[in-house]
Write a protein that holds these residues in place. Structure first.
Motif, PDB file in Angstrom:
ATOM      1  N   GLN A   1     -31.622 100.661  20.229  1.00  0.00           N
ATOM      2  CA  GLN A   1     -32.987 100.759  20.739  1.00  0.00           C
ATOM      3  C   GLN A   1     -33.221 102.045  21.527  1.00  0.00           C
ATOM      4  O   GLN A   1     -34.316 102.598  21.525  1.00  0.00           O
ATOM      5  CB  GLN A   1     -33.298  99.556  21.637  1.00  0.00           C
ATOM      6  CG  GLN A   1     -33.312  98.249  20.877  1.00  0.00           C
ATOM      7  CD  GLN A   1     -33.260  97.034  21.789  1.00  0.00           C
ATOM      8  OE1 GLN A   1     -33.082  97.148  23.007  1.00  0.00           O
ATOM      9  NE2 GLN A   1     -33.399  95.858  21.205  1.00  0.00           N
ATOM     10  N   THR A   2     -32.176 102.523  22.207  1.00  0.00           N
ATOM     11  CA  THR A   2     -32.269 103.736  23.023  1.00  0.00           C
ATOM     12  C   THR A   2     -31.097 104.646  22.676  1.00  0.00           C
ATOM     13  O   THR A   2     -30.075 104.660  23.372  1.00  0.00           O
ATOM     14  CB  THR A   2     -32.233 103.393  24.533  1.00  0.00           C
ATOM     15  OG1 THR A   2     -33.181 102.359  24.796  1.00  0.00           O
ATOM     16  CG2 THR A   2     -32.538 104.609  25.379  1.00  0.00           C
ATOM     17  N   PRO A   3     -31.212 105.390  21.566  1.00  0.00           N
ATOM     18  CA  PRO A   3     -30.105 106.254  21.145  1.00  0.00           C
ATOM     19  C   PRO A   3     -29.667 107.210  22.260  1.00  0.00           C
ATOM     20  O   PRO A   3     -30.493 107.760  22.979  1.00  0.00           O
ATOM     21  CB  PRO A   3     -30.691 107.029  19.960  1.00  0.00           C
ATOM     22  CG  PRO A   3     -31.795 106.146  19.454  1.00  0.00           C
ATOM     23  CD  PRO A   3     -32.355 105.474  20.678  1.00  0.00           C
ATOM     24  N   GLY A   4     -28.362 107.322  22.410  1.00  0.00           N
ATOM     25  CA  GLY A   4     -27.802 108.244  23.397  1.00  0.00           C
ATOM     26  C   GLY A   4     -27.736 107.695  24.807  1.00  0.00           C
ATOM     27  O   GLY A   4     -27.356 108.430  25.725  1.00  0.00           O
ATOM     28  N   ALA A   5     -28.080 106.421  25.024  1.00  0.00           N
ATOM     29  CA  ALA A   5     -28.035 105.831  26.367  1.00  0.00           C
ATOM     30  C   ALA A   5     -26.597 105.884  26.886  1.00  0.00           C
ATOM     31  O   ALA A   5     -25.715 105.192  26.383  1.00  0.00           O
ATOM     32  CB  ALA A   5     -28.550 104.401  26.338  1.00  0.00           C
ATOM     33  N   VAL A   6     -26.382 106.720  27.888  1.00  0.00           N
ATOM     34  CA  VAL A   6     -25.045 106.985  28.399  1.00  0.00           C
ATOM     35  C   VAL A   6     -24.373 105.709  28.921  1.00  0.00           C
ATOM     36  O   VAL A   6     -23.188 105.481  28.675  1.00  0.00           O
ATOM     37  CB  VAL A   6     -25.099 108.075  29.504  1.00  0.00           C
ATOM     38  CG1 VAL A   6     -23.732 108.293  30.125  1.00  0.00           C
ATOM     39  CG2 VAL A   6     -25.642 109.368  28.932  1.00  0.00           C
ATOM     40  N   ASP A   7     -25.125 104.862  29.619  1.00  0.00           N
ATOM     41  CA  ASP A   7     -24.540 103.642  30.167  1.00  0.00           C
ATOM     42  C   ASP A   7     -24.114 102.680  29.061  1.00  0.00           C
ATOM     43  O   ASP A   7     -23.071 102.032  29.159  1.00  0.00           O
ATOM     44  CB  ASP A   7     -25.498 102.957  31.142  1.00  0.00           C
ATOM     45  CG  ASP A   7     -26.812 102.525  30.489  1.00  0.00           C
ATOM     46  OD1 ASP A   7     -27.294 103.223  29.569  1.00  0.00           O
ATOM     47  OD2 ASP A   7     -27.363 101.486  30.908  1.00  0.00           O
ATOM     48  N   ALA A   8     -24.891 102.605  27.995  1.00  0.00           N
ATOM     49  CA  ALA A   8     -24.543 101.720  26.881  1.00  0.00           C
ATOM     50  C   ALA A   8     -23.324 102.246  26.125  1.00  0.00           C
ATOM     51  O   ALA A   8     -22.466 101.463  25.703  1.00  0.00           O
ATOM     52  CB  ALA A   8     -25.732 101.554  25.934  1.00  0.00           C
ATOM     53  N   ILE A   9     -23.234 103.561  25.962  1.00  0.00           N
ATOM     54  CA  ILE A   9     -22.052 104.152  25.316  1.00  0.00           C
ATOM     55  C   ILE A   9     -20.808 103.851  26.150  1.00  0.00           C
ATOM     56  O   ILE A   9     -19.773 103.434  25.622  1.00  0.00           O
ATOM     57  CB  ILE A   9     -22.220 105.673  25.113  1.00  0.00           C
ATOM     58  CG1 ILE A   9     -23.305 105.959  24.080  1.00  0.00           C
ATOM     59  CG2 ILE A   9     -20.895 106.311  24.673  1.00  0.00           C
ATOM     60  CD1 ILE A   9     -23.689 107.432  23.967  1.00  0.00           C
TER      61      ILE A   9
ATOM     62  N   LYS B   1     -20.145 110.128  23.223  1.00  0.00           N
ATOM     63  CA  LYS B   1     -20.365 110.674  24.563  1.00  0.00           C
ATOM     64  C   LYS B   1     -20.632 112.177  24.489  1.00  0.00           C
ATOM     65  O   LYS B   1     -21.434 112.706  25.250  1.00  0.00           O
ATOM     66  CB  LYS B   1     -19.156 110.411  25.465  1.00  0.00           C
ATOM     67  CG  LYS B   1     -19.096 109.004  25.996  1.00  0.00           C
ATOM     68  CD  LYS B   1     -17.879 108.791  26.848  1.00  0.00           C
ATOM     69  CE  LYS B   1     -18.042 109.456  28.191  1.00  0.00           C
ATOM     70  NZ  LYS B   1     -16.931 109.126  29.110  1.00  0.00           N
ATOM     71  N   GLN B   2     -19.947 112.844  23.548  1.00  0.00           N
ATOM     72  CA  GLN B   2     -20.106 114.290  23.388  1.00  0.00           C
ATOM     73  C   GLN B   2     -21.341 114.632  22.555  1.00  0.00           C
ATOM     74  O   GLN B   2     -22.064 115.558  22.877  1.00  0.00           O
ATOM     75  CB  GLN B   2     -18.852 114.885  22.714  1.00  0.00           C
ATOM     76  CG  GLN B   2     -17.563 114.618  23.455  1.00  0.00           C
ATOM     77  CD  GLN B   2     -17.544 115.259  24.828  1.00  0.00           C
ATOM     78  OE1 GLN B   2     -17.977 116.381  25.001  1.00  0.00           O
ATOM     79  NE2 GLN B   2     -17.070 114.516  25.811  1.00  0.00           N
ATOM     80  N   VAL B   3     -21.515 113.873  21.466  1.00  0.00           N
ATOM     81  CA  VAL B   3     -22.607 114.131  20.527  1.00  0.00           C
ATOM     82  C   VAL B   3     -23.277 112.794  20.192  1.00  0.00           C
ATOM     83  O   VAL B   3     -22.886 112.128  19.228  1.00  0.00           O
ATOM     84  CB  VAL B   3     -22.088 114.814  19.233  1.00  0.00           C
ATOM     85  CG1 VAL B   3     -23.235 115.161  18.299  1.00  0.00           C
ATOM     86  CG2 VAL B   3     -21.249 116.032  19.555  1.00  0.00           C
ATOM     87  N   PRO B   4     -24.266 112.379  20.970  1.00  0.00           N
ATOM     88  CA  PRO B   4     -24.882 111.070  20.774  1.00  0.00           C
ATOM     89  C   PRO B   4     -25.450 110.840  19.376  1.00  0.00           C
ATOM     90  O   PRO B   4     -25.545 109.702  18.925  1.00  0.00           O
ATOM     91  CB  PRO B   4     -26.000 111.036  21.822  1.00  0.00           C
ATOM     92  CG  PRO B   4     -25.572 111.998  22.872  1.00  0.00           C
ATOM     93  CD  PRO B   4     -24.811 113.070  22.140  1.00  0.00           C
ATOM     94  N   THR B   5     -25.777 111.904  18.663  1.00  0.00           N
ATOM     95  CA  THR B   5     -26.366 111.738  17.330  1.00  0.00           C
ATOM     96  C   THR B   5     -25.371 111.233  16.287  1.00  0.00           C
ATOM     97  O   THR B   5     -25.781 110.884  15.184  1.00  0.00           O
ATOM     98  CB  THR B   5     -26.984 113.070  16.840  1.00  0.00           C
ATOM     99  OG1 THR B   5     -25.977 114.085  16.853  1.00  0.00           O
ATOM    100  CG2 THR B   5     -28.164 113.464  17.695  1.00  0.00           C
ATOM    101  N   VAL B   6     -24.060 111.156  16.637  1.00  0.00           N
ATOM    102  CA  VAL B   6     -23.115 110.579  15.666  1.00  0.00           C
ATOM    103  C   VAL B   6     -23.391 109.100  15.451  1.00  0.00           C
ATOM    104  O   VAL B   6     -22.983 108.539  14.440  1.00  0.00           O
ATOM    105  CB  VAL B   6     -21.622 110.785  16.045  1.00  0.00           C
ATOM    106  CG1 VAL B   6     -21.281 112.249  16.168  1.00  0.00           C
ATOM    107  CG2 VAL B   6     -21.232 110.010  17.270  1.00  0.00           C
ATOM    108  N   LEU B   7     -24.094 108.478  16.394  1.00  0.00           N
ATOM    109  CA  LEU B   7     -24.462 107.071  16.226  1.00  0.00           C
ATOM    110  C   LEU B   7     -25.799 106.986  15.501  1.00  0.00           C
ATOM    111  O   LEU B   7     -26.827 106.647  16.065  1.00  0.00           O
ATOM    112  CB  LEU B   7     -24.529 106.369  17.589  1.00  0.00           C
ATOM    113  CG  LEU B   7     -23.201 106.186  18.298  1.00  0.00           C
ATOM    114  CD1 LEU B   7     -23.414 105.594  19.678  1.00  0.00           C
ATOM    115  CD2 LEU B   7     -22.273 105.302  17.488  1.00  0.00           C
ATOM    116  N   ASN B   8     -25.741 107.285  14.209  1.00  0.00           N
ATOM    117  CA  ASN B   8     -26.933 107.209  13.373  1.00  0.00           C
ATOM    118  C   ASN B   8     -26.940 105.870  12.619  1.00  0.00           C
ATOM    119  O   ASN B   8     -26.122 104.996  12.886  1.00  0.00           O
ATOM    120  CB  ASN B   8     -26.977 108.396  12.407  1.00  0.00           C
ATOM    121  CG  ASN B   8     -25.750 108.456  11.519  1.00  0.00           C
ATOM    122  OD1 ASN B   8     -25.085 107.455  11.288  1.00  0.00           O
ATOM    123  ND2 ASN B   8     -25.440 109.639  11.021  1.00  0.00           N
ATOM    124  N   GLY B   9     -27.858 105.714  11.679  1.00  0.00           N
ATOM    125  CA  GLY B   9     -27.975 104.453  10.946  1.00  0.00           C
ATOM    126  C   GLY B   9     -26.695 104.039  10.241  1.00  0.00           C
ATOM    127  O   GLY B   9     -26.292 102.872  10.300  1.00  0.00           O
TER     128      GLY B   9
END
Length: 111
Positions: free
Chosen positions: A33-41, A78-86
């Motif tokens: 729901q919130t891509p790149g959310a540091v706390d969720a990662i 953590k380094q590249v949040p966009t790796v968590l894609n679909g």
């Protein structure tokens, strides 16, 4: 010296793994729901790390390997949040499900 009989710990592991998988699932939903959310990662990484450690202590290498790969993915995120894609979410949710099936397949010792 006699090796430690870990069978007494299996039930506790299954119980703990279920709780950690629920927390991991919640963190994954927040990330979706919130891509790149540091706390969720960070939470997802902690849960995967804890599952991995507990599984390794009891010799459950199948669960530990899945958790290790998830942990690696969250370290990269953590380094590249966009790796968590679909595609990554499909893989992560599949791994989450596989870990849950492995944990449920373990016999639970009754006290």
């Amino acid at each position: 010296m006699k090796p430690l009989d870990t069978s007494a710990f299996v039930g506790k592991f299954v119980e703990e793994a279920r709780d950690r998988l629920k927390a991991l699932g919640a963190a994954l939903l927040r990330l979706e729901q919130t891509p790149g959310a540091v706390d969720a990662i960070a939470e997802a990484m902690r849960e995967a790390h804890s599952i991995k450690g507990s599984a390794l202590m009891l010799g459950f290498t199948d669960i530990a390997q899945i958790a290790h790969k998830l942990e690696d993915l969250f370290v990269a995120a953590k380094q590249v949040p966009t790796v968590l894609n679909g595609d990554a979410f499909d893989l992560v949710f599949g791994s989450h499900g596989a870990s849950g099936r492995c944990a449920r397949a373990r016999p639970v010792e009754s006290s």
